[in-house]
Design a protein around this motif. Structure first.
Motif, PDB file in Angstrom:
ATOM      1  N   ASP A  39       0.627  -1.202  -0.418  1.00 59.41           N
ATOM      2  CA  ASP A  39       0.083   0.033   0.128  1.00 59.41           C
ATOM      3  C   ASP A  39       1.043   1.482  -0.228  1.00 59.41           C
ATOM      4  O   ASP A  39       0.372   2.139  -0.395  1.00 59.41           O
ATOM      5  CB  ASP A  39      -0.941   0.363   1.268  1.00 59.41           C
ATOM      6  CG  ASP A  39      -1.671  -0.593   1.309  1.00 59.41           C
ATOM      7  OD1 ASP A  39      -2.420  -1.458   0.157  1.00 59.41           O
ATOM      8  OD2 ASP A  39      -2.770  -1.829   2.080  1.00 59.41           O
ATOM      9  N   ILE A  40       1.961   1.279   0.303  1.00 61.53           N
ATOM     10  CA  ILE A  40       2.979   2.131   0.522  1.00 61.53           C
ATOM     11  C   ILE A  40       3.413   2.173  -0.701  1.00 61.53           C
ATOM     12  O   ILE A  40       3.470   4.297  -1.310  1.00 61.53           O
ATOM     13  CB  ILE A  40       4.052   2.167   1.802  1.00 61.53           C
ATOM     14  CG1 ILE A  40       3.696   2.098   3.601  1.00 61.53           C
ATOM     15  CG2 ILE A  40       4.940   3.375   1.700  1.00 61.53           C
ATOM     16  CD1 ILE A  40       4.700   1.784   4.329  1.00 61.53           C
ATOM     17  N   GLU A  41       3.628   1.475  -1.238  1.00 60.65           N
ATOM     18  CA  GLU A  41       3.987   1.116  -2.896  1.00 60.65           C
ATOM     19  C   GLU A  41       3.841   1.858  -3.152  1.00 60.65           C
ATOM     20  O   GLU A  41       3.624   3.135  -4.751  1.00 60.65           O
ATOM     21  CB  GLU A  41       5.034  -0.054  -3.336  1.00 60.65           C
ATOM     22  CG  GLU A  41       6.617  -0.484  -2.565  1.00 60.65           C
ATOM     23  CD  GLU A  41       7.301  -1.604  -3.265  1.00 60.65           C
ATOM     24  OE1 GLU A  41       7.619  -1.257  -3.536  1.00 60.65           O
ATOM     25  OE2 GLU A  41       6.048  -2.515  -3.612  1.00 60.65           O
ATOM     26  N   ASP A  42       2.396   1.588  -3.423  1.00 64.56           N
ATOM     27  CA  ASP A  42       1.024   1.778  -4.570  1.00 64.56           C
ATOM     28  C   ASP A  42       0.774   3.954  -3.818  1.00 64.56           C
ATOM     29  O   ASP A  42       0.290   4.067  -4.531  1.00 64.56           O
ATOM     30  CB  ASP A  42      -0.389   1.420  -4.028  1.00 64.56           C
ATOM     31  CG  ASP A  42       0.243  -0.059  -4.622  1.00 64.56           C
ATOM     32  OD1 ASP A  42       0.760  -0.614  -5.364  1.00 64.56           O
ATOM     33  OD2 ASP A  42      -1.043  -0.844  -3.936  1.00 64.56           O
ATOM     34  N   ALA A  43       0.837   4.085  -3.035  1.00 70.77           N
ATOM     35  CA  ALA A  43       0.306   4.913  -2.912  1.00 70.77           C
ATOM     36  C   ALA A  43       1.695   6.503  -3.465  1.00 70.77           C
ATOM     37  O   ALA A  43       1.748   7.804  -3.477  1.00 70.77           O
ATOM     38  CB  ALA A  43       1.130   5.172  -0.946  1.00 70.77           C
ATOM     39  N   ARG A  44       2.600   6.028  -4.164  1.00 68.47           N
ATOM     40  CA  ARG A  44       4.157   6.355  -4.797  1.00 68.47           C
ATOM     41  C   ARG A  44       4.510   7.976  -4.000  1.00 68.47           C
ATOM     42  O   ARG A  44       4.312   9.001  -5.230  1.00 68.47           O
ATOM     43  CB  ARG A  44       3.033   6.911  -6.022  1.00 68.47           C
ATOM     44  CG  ARG A  44       2.943   5.159  -6.865  1.00 68.47           C
ATOM     45  CD  ARG A  44       3.556   5.465  -7.957  1.00 68.47           C
ATOM     46  NE  ARG A  44       2.119   4.292  -8.986  1.00 68.47           N
ATOM     47  CZ  ARG A  44       2.606   3.211  -9.118  1.00 68.47           C
ATOM     48  NH1 ARG A  44       3.830   3.148  -8.781  1.00 68.47           N
ATOM     49  NH2 ARG A  44       2.521   2.819  -9.723  1.00 68.47           N
ATOM     50  N   PRO A  45       5.307   7.857  -2.890  1.00 64.79           N
ATOM     51  CA  PRO A  45       5.814   8.792  -2.589  1.00 64.79           C
ATOM     52  C   PRO A  45       6.684   9.328  -3.650  1.00 64.79           C
ATOM     53  O   PRO A  45       7.648   9.015  -3.092  1.00 64.79           O
ATOM     54  CB  PRO A  45       6.269   8.716  -1.167  1.00 64.79           C
ATOM     55  CG  PRO A  45       6.114   7.026  -1.031  1.00 64.79           C
ATOM     56  CD  PRO A  45       4.850   6.983  -2.034  1.00 64.79           C
ATOM     57  N   GLY A  46       6.045  10.225  -4.341  1.00 65.69           N
ATOM     58  CA  GLY A  46       6.701  10.576  -5.757  1.00 65.69           C
ATOM     59  C   GLY A  46       8.353  11.245  -5.659  1.00 65.69           C
ATOM     60  O   GLY A  46       8.943  11.453  -6.473  1.00 65.69           O
ATOM     61  N   SER A  47       8.516  12.060  -4.634  1.00 62.42           N
ATOM     62  CA  SER A  47       9.591  12.696  -4.097  1.00 62.42           C
ATOM     63  C   SER A  47      10.758  12.538  -3.919  1.00 62.42           C
ATOM     64  O   SER A  47      10.692  11.070  -3.835  1.00 62.42           O
ATOM     65  CB  SER A  47       9.336  13.896  -2.923  1.00 62.42           C
ATOM     66  OG  SER A  47       9.256  12.998  -2.104  1.00 62.42           O
ATOM     67  N   SER A  48      11.858  12.384  -4.027  1.00 64.73           N
ATOM     68  CA  SER A  48      13.073  11.864  -3.699  1.00 64.73           C
ATOM     69  C   SER A  48      13.532  11.121  -2.950  1.00 64.73           C
ATOM     70  O   SER A  48      13.732  10.329  -2.603  1.00 64.73           O
ATOM     71  CB  SER A  48      14.577  12.528  -4.429  1.00 64.73           C
ATOM     72  OG  SER A  48      14.745  14.391  -3.644  1.00 64.73           O
ATOM     73  N   THR A  49      13.276  12.367  -1.929  1.00 69.42           N
ATOM     74  CA  THR A  49      13.060  12.120  -0.341  1.00 69.42           C
ATOM     75  C   THR A  49      12.299  10.619   0.137  1.00 69.42           C
ATOM     76  O   THR A  49      12.147   9.909   0.585  1.00 69.42           O
ATOM     77  CB  THR A  49      12.767  13.105   0.295  1.00 69.42           C
ATOM     78  OG1 THR A  49      13.322  13.775   0.266  1.00 69.42           O
ATOM     79  CG2 THR A  49      12.440  12.627   2.227  1.00 69.42           C
ATOM     80  N   GLY A  50      11.212  10.530  -0.554  1.00 70.54           N
ATOM     81  CA  GLY A  50       9.892   9.923  -0.320  1.00 70.54           C
ATOM     82  C   GLY A  50      10.350   8.311  -0.848  1.00 70.54           C
ATOM     83  O   GLY A  50      10.940   6.965  -0.805  1.00 70.54           O
ATOM     84  N   ILE A  51      10.967   8.389  -2.172  1.00 72.96           N
ATOM     85  CA  ILE A  51      11.872   7.021  -3.187  1.00 72.96           C
ATOM     86  C   ILE A  51      13.048   6.248  -1.761  1.00 72.96           C
ATOM     87  O   ILE A  51      12.811   5.262  -1.930  1.00 72.96           O
ATOM     88  CB  ILE A  51      12.241   7.614  -4.433  1.00 72.96           C
ATOM     89  CG1 ILE A  51      11.160   7.276  -5.427  1.00 72.96           C
ATOM     90  CG2 ILE A  51      13.067   6.118  -4.749  1.00 72.96           C
ATOM     91  CD1 ILE A  51      10.986   8.520  -6.852  1.00 72.96           C
ATOM     92  N   THR A  53      13.331   6.918   1.250  1.00 72.19           N
ATOM     93  CA  THR A  53      12.387   6.292   2.251  1.00 72.19           C
ATOM     94  C   THR A  53      11.801   5.326   2.075  1.00 72.19           C
ATOM     95  O   THR A  53      12.054   4.025   2.921  1.00 72.19           O
ATOM     96  CB  THR A  53      11.431   7.288   3.045  1.00 72.19           C
ATOM     97  OG1 THR A  53      12.394   8.849   3.128  1.00 72.19           O
ATOM     98  CG2 THR A  53      10.923   6.753   4.249  1.00 72.19           C
ATOM     99  N   LEU A  54      11.448   5.149   0.658  1.00 67.76           N
ATOM    100  CA  LEU A  54      10.942   3.714   0.633  1.00 67.76           C
ATOM    101  C   LEU A  54      11.852   2.732   0.442  1.00 67.76           C
ATOM    102  O   LEU A  54      11.671   1.248   0.895  1.00 67.76           O
ATOM    103  CB  LEU A  54      10.430   3.567  -0.632  1.00 67.76           C
ATOM    104  CG  LEU A  54       8.719   4.014  -1.211  1.00 67.76           C
ATOM    105  CD1 LEU A  54       7.998   4.052  -2.077  1.00 67.76           C
ATOM    106  CD2 LEU A  54       7.438   2.504   0.191  1.00 67.76           C
ATOM    107  N   CYS A  55      13.081   2.924   0.061  1.00 68.61           N
ATOM    108  CA  CYS A  55      14.467   1.607  -0.173  1.00 68.61           C
ATOM    109  C   CYS A  55      14.704   1.841   0.717  1.00 68.61           C
ATOM    110  O   CYS A  55      15.304   0.344   1.235  1.00 68.61           O
ATOM    111  CB  CYS A  55      15.748   2.752  -0.551  1.00 68.61           C
ATOM    112  SG  CYS A  55      15.214   2.792  -2.724  1.00 68.61           S
ATOM    113  N   LEU A  56      14.559   2.386   2.042  1.00 69.54           N
ATOM    114  CA  LEU A  56      15.414   2.174   3.749  1.00 69.54           C
ATOM    115  C   LEU A  56      14.674   1.375   4.152  1.00 69.54           C
ATOM    116  O   LEU A  56      14.653   0.499   4.598  1.00 69.54           O
ATOM    117  CB  LEU A  56      15.558   3.366   3.842  1.00 69.54           C
ATOM    118  CG  LEU A  56      16.545   5.076   4.331  1.00 69.54           C
ATOM    119  CD1 LEU A  56      16.773   6.218   5.018  1.00 69.54           C
ATOM    120  CD2 LEU A  56      17.927   3.964   4.750  1.00 69.54           C
TER     121      LEU A  56
END
Length: 115
Positions: A39-51, A53-56
């Motif tokens: 669900d977090i991935e689907d929300a697509r936090p598109g900023s570089s910080t979001g990406i 954080t997803l990687c982290l």
């Protein structure tokens, strides 16, 4: 072809030879993150910080799963000898997951952030 780590973690018993309280807390957190991660991935936090954080989150999740697998498969003697290091790794993995989830909260919809 090996068995996927996630499948091995899901089938893992809820008892550990050593450090059971730390492992159980980490397992509960890993299960929760694995449940909401799509669900977090689907929300697509598109900023570089979001990406980042997803990687982290993904890296922390994999680290935690490997640690749980390690704790489950290692002997009691080895776990006793390496006890402090294992506890330290478990605490770091838990803190990294919690911090990453906290960071991503402001980047996803409110409904998802409340889970």
């Amino acid at each position: 072809m090996g068995i996927n780590i996630t499948q091995r973690i899901e089938k893992m018993p809820h008892s550990y030879k050593m450090h059971s309280s730390m492992c159980l807390e980490l397992k509960i957190l890993v299960d929760m993150v694995m449940r909401i991660f799509p669900d977090i991935e689907d929300a697509r936090p598109g900023s570089s910080t979001g990406i980042q954080t997803l990687c982290l989150i993904n890296k922390a999740l994999e680290t935690a799963k490997l640690l749980l697998l390690y704790c489950n498969e290692s002997s009691k003697l080895y776990m006793a000898v390496t006890g402090d290091a294992i506890l330290s790794r478990g605490c770091r993995a838990k803190q990294l997951l919690e911090q990453s989830l906290s960071d991503i909260r402001s980047m996803v919809p409110t409904v998802l952030a409340s889970t």
